[in-house]
Design an enzyme around this catalytic site. Structure first.
Site, PDB file in Angstrom:
ATOM      1  N   SER A 152       0.831  -1.195   0.000  1.00  0.00           N
ATOM      2  CA  SER A 152       0.000   0.000   0.000  1.00  0.00           C
ATOM      3  C   SER A 152       0.869   1.250   0.000  1.00  0.00           C
ATOM      4  O   SER A 152       1.955   1.261   0.589  1.00  0.00           O
ATOM      5  CB  SER A 152      -0.891   0.014   1.249  1.00  0.00           C
ATOM      6  OG  SER A 152      -1.562   1.252   1.400  1.00  0.00           O
ATOM      7  N   TYR A 166      -1.874  -0.800  10.297  1.00  0.00           N
ATOM      8  CA  TYR A 166      -1.935  -1.067   8.862  1.00  0.00           C
ATOM      9  C   TYR A 166      -0.735  -0.477   8.134  1.00  0.00           C
ATOM     10  O   TYR A 166      -0.039  -1.175   7.385  1.00  0.00           O
ATOM     11  CB  TYR A 166      -3.230  -0.505   8.278  1.00  0.00           C
ATOM     12  CG  TYR A 166      -3.366  -0.718   6.793  1.00  0.00           C
ATOM     13  CD1 TYR A 166      -3.760  -1.949   6.278  1.00  0.00           C
ATOM     14  CD2 TYR A 166      -3.091   0.314   5.893  1.00  0.00           C
ATOM     15  CE1 TYR A 166      -3.885  -2.155   4.915  1.00  0.00           C
ATOM     16  CE2 TYR A 166      -3.220   0.123   4.527  1.00  0.00           C
ATOM     17  CZ  TYR A 166      -3.608  -1.110   4.034  1.00  0.00           C
ATOM     18  OH  TYR A 166      -3.715  -1.307   2.680  1.00  0.00           O
TER      19      TYR A 166
END
Length: 262
Positions: A152, A166
């Site tokens: 990501s 995350y």
């Protein structure tokens, strides 16, 4: 060096974790439409079954599923054994399954770290480890086997949202992918990361419903990612065209990382 040969993935055996929904589904569909045999894996057996039914209706390639809860260590061996029994080898592993947790800094719990790190980082290593003999079995000198890790842009930048575990897990995944590239390259297996920007997925659903216009305004290309974008990148990395790419982190984000702000 025709395109049809350079980007050919026909007949390759591909495992996509979390391949029934979101970005994983986009990747699965791209491979099936280009003649690959795709195994989708997640703990949601019903979603996997429905996805495979829809994917098989596309023709060219084919899809099947292996239901497995990748939070649990026994699942890695189960997935590897199923692929070995059904195919005997694996050309491409796409580590896509992921988890997120958003909560304010002052109340962010330790359980969030345990859950997110387990799926986003630990499971990637352990599943890759479990299927390495199958990847080696598929590898040739000119056509190495491939590991593609779905990272990501939040692992490359500091996100505004309070998703501490995350972003840390994805930064760790990007570096793990490079470490694997060094170790597995000697065994005929490449390892690369696709660091995704905003795509339509379950994880992004609520954020896009609230902030899609703002998000797209911050993307130089003026839109969020499409299925063709992520599927095309994975097909490139899995084909002869991407055979010498190893240890790379590809930011698939329409340019958000390089977008200047006053």
């Amino acid at each position: 060096m025709e395109n049809s040969a350079l980007f050919d993935v026909k007949g390759k055996v591909v495992l996509v974790t979390g391949g029934a929904k979101g970005i994983g589904r986009m990747i699965s569909e791209g491979f099936v439409q280009n003649g690959a045999t795709v195994y989708v894996s997640s703990r949601d057996a019903k979603a996997c079954e429905q996805a495979c039914k829809e994917l098989n209706a596309l023709g060219k390639g084919k899809a099947d599923f292996i239901a497995a809860d990748l939070y649990k260590e026994e699942s890695y061996k189960k997935v590897a054994e199923e692929i070995k029994k059904r195919e005997g080898k694996l050309h491409v592993l796409v580590n896509n399954s992921g988890s997120n947790w958003g909560e304010s800094y002052d109340t962010y719990p330790g359980t969030a770290w345990d859950r997110v790190i387990t799926l986003n980082l630990k499971s990637v290593f352990q599943l890759t480890q479990a299927v390495t003999p199958l990847l080696e079995a598929a590898s040739t000198k000119d056509e190495p086997a491939r590991v593609i890790n779905i990272g990501s842009v939040d692992g490359l930048r500091v996100p505004e949202l309070e998703t501490f575990a995350y972003s840390a897990s994805k930064a760790g995944l990007h570096h793990l992918s490079r470490v694997l590239a060094s170790h597995l390259g000697k065994r005929g297996i490449t390892s690369n990361t696709v660091a995704c920007g905003p795509f339509q997925s379950k994880m992004m659903k609520a954020t896009l419903e609230q902030f899609k216009d703002v998000i797209e305004a911050n993307v130089p290309m003026g839109r969020i990612g499409s299925p063709e974008d992520v599927a095309g990148t994975c097909i490139f990395l899995s084909s002869r065209a991407g055979a010498w790419v190893n240890g790379a982190t590809i930011a698939l984000d329409g340019g958000t990382l390089i977008s200047g702000k006053l």
